[in-house]
Scaffold this motif. Structure first.
Motif, short mmCIF file in Angstrom:
data_model
loop_
_atom_site.label_atom_id
_atom_site.label_comp_id
_atom_site.label_asym_id
_atom_site.label_seq_id
_atom_site.Cartn_x
_atom_site.Cartn_y
_atom_site.Cartn_z
N ALA A 3 0.84 -1.20 0.00
CA ALA A 3 0.00 0.00 0.00
C ALA A 3 0.87 1.25 0.00
O ALA A 3 2.09 1.18 0.21
CB ALA A 3 -0.92 -0.01 1.22
N ARG A 4 0.25 2.38 -0.24
CA ARG A 4 0.93 3.68 -0.23
C ARG A 4 0.06 4.69 0.53
O ARG A 4 -1.15 4.55 0.63
CB ARG A 4 1.15 4.18 -1.66
N ARG A 5 0.71 5.73 1.05
CA ARG A 5 -0.03 6.78 1.76
C ARG A 5 -0.76 7.71 0.81
O ARG A 5 -1.78 8.29 1.17
CB ARG A 5 0.94 7.60 2.62
N THR A 6 -0.23 7.85 -0.39
CA THR A 6 -0.85 8.69 -1.43
C THR A 6 -0.96 7.85 -2.70
O THR A 6 -0.21 6.88 -2.88
CB THR A 6 -0.01 9.95 -1.71
N PRO A 7 -1.87 8.21 -3.61
CA PRO A 7 -2.04 7.38 -4.81
C PRO A 7 -0.85 7.49 -5.76
O PRO A 7 -0.51 8.58 -6.22
CB PRO A 7 -3.32 7.94 -5.44
N THR A 46 -3.62 2.88 -6.73
CA THR A 46 -4.49 4.03 -6.98
C THR A 46 -5.87 3.90 -6.34
O THR A 46 -6.64 4.86 -6.37
CB THR A 46 -4.67 4.22 -8.48
N GLU A 47 -6.19 2.74 -5.81
CA GLU A 47 -7.54 2.52 -5.26
C GLU A 47 -7.55 2.82 -3.77
O GLU A 47 -6.74 2.28 -3.01
CB GLU A 47 -7.97 1.07 -5.50
N PRO A 48 -8.47 3.67 -3.30
CA PRO A 48 -8.53 3.92 -1.86
C PRO A 48 -8.97 2.69 -1.08
O PRO A 48 -9.92 2.01 -1.49
CB PRO A 48 -9.55 5.06 -1.73
N ILE A 74 -7.95 5.15 4.01
CA ILE A 74 -6.96 4.95 5.06
C ILE A 74 -5.58 4.70 4.44
O ILE A 74 -4.56 4.82 5.10
CB ILE A 74 -7.34 3.81 6.03
N ALA A 75 -5.59 4.35 3.13
CA ALA A 75 -4.36 4.14 2.36
C ALA A 75 -4.80 3.89 0.92
O ALA A 75 -6.00 3.92 0.60
CB ALA A 75 -3.58 2.96 2.90
#
Length: 404
Positions: free
Chosen positions: A140-144, A149-151, A192-193
């Motif tokens: 996962a990432r903190r920003t897209p 890219t999916e929240p 949340i990520a």
């Protein structure tokens, strides 16, 4: 609640005071009887296939976690409001005290045998089914950042809890049934990520998971709520429309198809399941423990099981005989009922928790088989249940009372 939505996916995809007294004498062949809401038959430890060789300490530790919940409840409360046949909390507390003293396998076996009587659960229709689920781990990432890219959707502020049918509060104060997956995805959600779209979809199927980040940190995505829509199998839709074969109807096969088909087709397939799950972010905590289940305690691999809580209480030891390639073939084990799920229905129905990560997921995905299930009841509770069974059987099961 860790809803085992995984089982809904997999099953549809593939078809889809310490007691030290000697054990009391109980009838050995009481026979099956339907006592709402469960049919049961008496048994003994010699009847449990493979009992002498089953490892028990993991189940002891899982039971001890369940006891922390029981000890916080009133002694005169039913173990379950829906399964009152399982007795009251106070009838289980002596077993909690005794099991807290167990330190090894021999002690565990002796404690179970002295404290509990095994009672086989029988399904009125003869059906049984055991499946597996797991806690996935996803990047996962903190920003897209493509492809993440999916929240991973956070619990929205406009969701109003309303049992199985949550409502959405509109800006003008009116409410309506919460929207479908397609509508939610189109409108957008707070994250949340961010993760790969397919990973988020399968995270929602599983109901919880761990998110790993490039800095080495890990966050648990814990089930918070769903939108109230009925689960529908994406796997079945893919097979019915000729997009995949039955042999591809697994998580791995569907993920591979989504990668080949592209974003638009993948989104169309996801939207066939209108149910949408929201999460809350929590610290990883002890990495050896699983997510928190419906009883509010962490799940233990192959010692925790999800059950139909309309029939079976949470916190109860259960002996299972079933089979799966991921279990090495034929398998017997003792698990504690600590979770539930909307697709888990029936007296002889269980979803075994396999653990965290890719290997656990691969093993869980092999499990979809019939089997047998025994509940282990405190001796006083079991004796009372068996006495009631014999009374119920006396005039003939379901017969009206004899005329005076």
């Amino acid at each position: 609640m860790l809803r085992t939505l995984a089982i809904a996916f997999l099953s549809l995809a593939l078809v889809s005071c310490q007691s030290t007294q000697a054990p009391r004498s109980v009838p050995s062949q009481a026979g099956p009887v339907l006592l709402p809401p469960v049919g049961v038959a008496s048994g003994a430890y010699g009847d449990l296939p493979g009992w002498s060789g089953v490892r028990l300490m993991d189940s002891v530790q899982a039971f001890q976690r369940s006891c922390t919940k029981l000890q916080a409840r009133p002694r005169n409360a039913d173990l379950s409001a829906k399964a009152t046949w399982a007795g009251q909390v106070g009838e289980w507390l002596p077993a909690c005290v005794a099991m807290a003293r167990v330190r090894d396998e021999a002690g565990a076996r002796a404690a179970y045998q002295s404290l509990f009587t095994p009672i086989e659960a029988l399904s009125p229709d003869g059906n049984s089914r055991f499946t597996g689920y797991f806690e996935p781990t996803y990047e996962a990432r903190r920003t897209p950042v493509p492809p993440f890219t999916e929240p991973v959707p956070a619990l929205p502020a406009d969701l109003i809890p309303n049992g199985a049918s949550p409502l959405q509060r509109l800006p003008d104060g009116r409410t309506r049934p919460y929207p479908s997956r397609e509508e939610i995805s189109r409108a957008g959600v707070a994250p949340i990520a961010y993760a790969h779209p397919s990973d988020v979809f399968f995270l929602q199927i599983q109901g919880s998971g761990r998110l790993t980040f490039p800095d080495g940190s890990t966050t648990r995505a814990v089930y918070a709520a769903h939108n109230g829509h009925r689960f529908k199998s994406t796997a079945n839709w893919l097979m019915e429309t000729g997009r995949i074969t039955r042999g591809e109807a697994s998580m791995q096969g569907i993920r591979a198809w989504m990668d080949r088909a592209g974003p638009a087709e993948a989104r169309l397939a996801m939207n066939q399941n209108p149910r949408y799950v929201f999460f809350r972010a929590e610290p990883e905590g002890d990495p050896t423990l699983g997510p928190v289940g419906a009883q509010g305690v962490p799940l233990t691999p192959l010692a925790s099981m999800a059950v139909d809580t309309d029939i079976q209480p949470l916190g109860m030891p259960m002996f299972v005989e079933t089979s799966a390639p991921g279990l090495g073939g034929h398998w017997s084990g003792l698990l504690i009922s600590q979770d539930t799920g909307g697709a888990i229905k029936g007296a002889v129905r269980g979803d075994l928790y396999f653990g965290t990560g890719t290997d656990a997921g691969a093993r869980a995905g092999t499990m979809n088989a019939p089997g047998r299930l025994w509940v282990l009841l405190p001796r006083a509770v079991a004796d009372r249940l068996l006495r009631n069974m014999m009374v119920s059987e006396a005039p003939g099961l379901g017969d009206p009372p004899a005329a005076p």
